[in-house]
Design an enzyme around this catalytic site. Structure first.
Site, PDB file in Angstrom:
ATOM      1  N   TYR A 313      48.974  35.760  -7.413  1.00  0.00           N
ATOM      2  CA  TYR A 313      47.664  35.856  -6.766  1.00  0.00           C
ATOM      3  C   TYR A 313      46.679  36.511  -7.741  1.00  0.00           C
ATOM      4  O   TYR A 313      46.944  37.589  -8.268  1.00  0.00           O
ATOM      5  CB  TYR A 313      47.808  36.675  -5.489  1.00  0.00           C
ATOM      6  CG  TYR A 313      46.569  36.809  -4.626  1.00  0.00           C
ATOM      7  CD1 TYR A 313      45.420  36.063  -4.840  1.00  0.00           C
ATOM      8  CD2 TYR A 313      46.560  37.692  -3.551  1.00  0.00           C
ATOM      9  CE1 TYR A 313      44.309  36.187  -4.035  1.00  0.00           C
ATOM     10  CE2 TYR A 313      45.453  37.827  -2.725  1.00  0.00           C
ATOM     11  CZ  TYR A 313      44.333  37.082  -2.977  1.00  0.00           C
ATOM     12  OH  TYR A 313      43.230  37.210  -2.174  1.00  0.00           O
ATOM     13  N   CYS A 314      45.536  35.857  -7.976  1.00  0.00           N
ATOM     14  CA  CYS A 314      44.462  36.407  -8.784  1.00  0.00           C
ATOM     15  C   CYS A 314      44.994  36.746 -10.178  1.00  0.00           C
ATOM     16  O   CYS A 314      45.577  35.908 -10.846  1.00  0.00           O
ATOM     17  CB  CYS A 314      43.863  37.621  -8.066  1.00  0.00           C
ATOM     18  SG  CYS A 314      42.417  38.349  -8.871  1.00  0.00           S
ATOM     19  N   LEU A 315      44.816  37.978 -10.635  1.00  0.00           N
ATOM     20  CA  LEU A 315      45.300  38.373 -11.950  1.00  0.00           C
ATOM     21  C   LEU A 315      46.817  38.250 -12.046  1.00  0.00           C
ATOM     22  O   LEU A 315      47.361  37.965 -13.122  1.00  0.00           O
ATOM     23  CB  LEU A 315      44.852  39.810 -12.242  1.00  0.00           C
ATOM     24  CG  LEU A 315      45.172  40.403 -13.608  1.00  0.00           C
ATOM     25  CD1 LEU A 315      44.747  39.480 -14.726  1.00  0.00           C
ATOM     26  CD2 LEU A 315      44.503  41.758 -13.746  1.00  0.00           C
TER      27      LEU A 315
END
Length: 580
Positions: A313-315
């Protein structure tokens, strides 16, 4: 010289300049004033050297003034049927209420919208202005205009005036009390009102499980199965360390982790440590080795001889893509699939967040982080708040301080206030290697001394982008399709960076588009994909669960809890997530 290394400088110069720049950062809300001045100077000088553009803007101003006068006269003669000079866009909620369509407030909001249009013209299309500077000036103009919107003042906001008349000013008194409470909480560094009703391990982050691994950077949680049989391939979730993992395990009704467990998956999730000054030297390599690599080894020990569905998720998704590329390069075949939620791998068009990432800005942050050892959540929050200034700032101030309405806290809002930090070295590497230099998509990002290529990834991939994402714009997320020939199923869902992912079945007003490109298939541009992909109502979660089942083996008995010879270290959610 490594791409994340600072420019050469003498130790004596650094001893003087670094504290000076750190002080400037503290007084400027961690925003580079030099970068802003350079942008303003670039735009101003080139506009001064463009007489044709100035004449065009003068003509446009006169035309808009004429439109406004004509509109005012028509309103006086035909108040009920006069068409607006500038129709309010459907998604613009600033002037959506009926009160804004009555005199004199219709003139106020039309004048404001015409002024916005003039500044859009003034900040774009000036000969010779560098694009980054043009975008910065346009953004700054929009922020200043938002500040002086008629909706932000009591005497020019008809909704506030009506509420004040009806309540005899009680709304303004409540708003003043709310403002004082907000200020006191900010000074004392307490969470916003209502956040205390959501406690990790009590009513959020409560999916049962055990901490099965702990090192200096993360805890690994294995969740207790709820079905008699499970899909043999486990799911390993890699959240971003810019946020606490329990966004994926909020309340039981909207916990993605609980949903996966109830669908018959063995689920593991990394819970990152909230770093302090002592962790200043942790870098991207540490998050890969102590984070993903260590977690994958533990999952393999608990569920041996089974490939893993890795989810980022995301980074955390960017880290997972780096890890998957390194595994493909090295012939490591332990992944069954890869899923990326709102995760960028190409940073050439990262959206408006790029306004806050240039050499001047990064250097200023590095000077500040060199003293503290980390970047605080408050330093990041300011930039994110500016990206959505109406939604996150002005509408909040109007509703709470002028209308006297304090929004009820929910689990997602409480999670958002549960801030984290980022180590100085890691954040500098992230900004320089990925944002400034785009090393990953260009094939220059090194893992264990050798560069990795995203094109080497050959496992089936499921990707989710969100329509209104200001952190990882979906068109930027989509770009992996241009670099990676493997089978990719891409989902574009309604919502933003967080709310689009926390999109449980039954959530109202949700929809998504989805389409699969087979391995080696011809890629589509983002706009062509959006035009062709079928639209579905509801949550995308069931489609992801179906996709995971299609890439899994026949169900079997659940694995044991914990690694052989190493009993679990404690109950979920562990201790790292509780660190402030």
């Amino acid at each position: 010289m490594p791409s994340d290394a600072p420019a050469p400088s003498s130790g004596f110069a650094d001893q003087i300049d670094q504290p000076v720049h750190a002080t400037i950062a503290r007084w400027s809300a961690s925003l580079s004033q030099s970068s802003a001045l350079l942008a303003a100077a670039d735009w101003g000088m080139h506009l001064a050297l463009s007489p044709g553009k100035r004449l065009e803007l003068a003509s446009l101003a006169l035309g808009y003034a004429e439109q406004l006068v004509h509109y005012a006269l028509e309103c006086a003669l035909h108040p009920a049927c006069t068409p607006a000079c500038v129709p309010v866009p459907a998604r613009d909620r600033r002037f959506a209420q009926d009160e804004w369509h009555h005199w004199p407030f219709n003139l106020l909001h039309q004048s404001f919208l015409l002024t916005e249009q003039w500044w859009v013209a003034a900040t774009h299309g000036v000969w010779g202005v560098e694009k980054h500077h043009q975008d910065m000036v346009a953004f700054a103009a929009r922020q200043l205009l938002d500040m002086f919107s008629p909706g932000n003042l009591v005497l020019t906001n008809p909704v506030v005036l009506r509420r004040t008349w009806n309540e005899g000013g009680a709304n303004l008194l409540r708003g003043a009390l709310y403002a004082m409470d907000d200020m006191e909480r900010q000074i004392s560094q307490r969470p916003p009102a209502g956040a205390e009703d959501f406690t990790v391990g009590v009513n959020v982050g409560v999916t049962p499980g055990k901490v099965v691994l702990k090192n200096r950077l993360m805890e690994l949680i294995q969740y207790t199965p709820t079905t008699p049989t499970v899909h043999p391939e486990p799911v390993l979730v890699v959240p971003a360390w810019i946020m606490k993992y329990y966004i994926l395990d909020l309340s039981p009704h909207n916990s993605l982790i609980k949903y996966l467990v109830d669908q018959g998956h063995t689920v593991f999730c990394i819970s990152w440590k909230n770093p302090g000054a002592e962790d200043r030297d942790l870098g991207m390599d540490d998050y890969l080795e102590l984070g993903f690599d260590a977690a994958l080894d533990a999952v393999n020990a608990i569920v041996p001889k089974r490939k893993v569905h890795a989810t980022g998720y995301c980074l955390g998704g960017t880290l997972l893509a780096i890890a998957a590329a390194a595994m493909a390069r090295d012939g490591d075949e332990r992944l069954a699939s890869m899923t990326l939620f709102a995760a960028q791998t190409d940073f050439t068009e990262p959206g408006e967040l790029a306004l806050f990432v240039d050499e001047s800005q990064v250097s200023l942050l590095e000077a500040q982080m060199a003293q503290a050892g980390y970047l605080t959540a408050g330093q990041m929050a300011g930039a994110f708040q500016l990206l959505r200034s109406y939604d996150l700032l002005w509408s909040h101030l109007v509703n709470q301080h002028l209308l006297g309405e304090r929004a009820k806290m929910n689990d997602l809002m409480a999670w958002n206030a549960d801030a984290t930090r980022m180590p100085a070295r890691m954040h500098s590497q992230y900004l320089r290697r990925l944002f400034l230099n785009d090393d990953l998509s260009e094939g220059r990002y090194p893992v264990r001394g050798k560069p990795v290529a995203l094109g080497d990834i050959d496992v089936p991939t499921f990707m989710v982008g969100t329509e209104t994402d200001h952190v990882a714009p979906w068109r930027s997320v989509y770009k992996l399709q241009y670099m990676c020939p493997t089978e990719i199923t891409f989902v574009l869902t309604s919502g933003g960076h967080n709310a689009g992912i926390v999109s449980e079945p039954g959530h109202p007003h949700r929809h998504f588009r989805m389409q699969t490109r087979p391995a080696g298939g011809t890629h589509l541009s983002a706009d062509d994909w959006q035009a062709q992909a079928p639209d579905f109502q509801g949550s995308w979660w069931p489609e992801w669960a179906k996709w995971l089942r299609q890439h899994s083996s026949a169900p079997a008995k659940p694995p044991r809890m914990g690694m052989p010879g190493h009993p679990p270290l404690g109950d979920a959610p562990g201790v790292y997530v509780l660190e402030k």
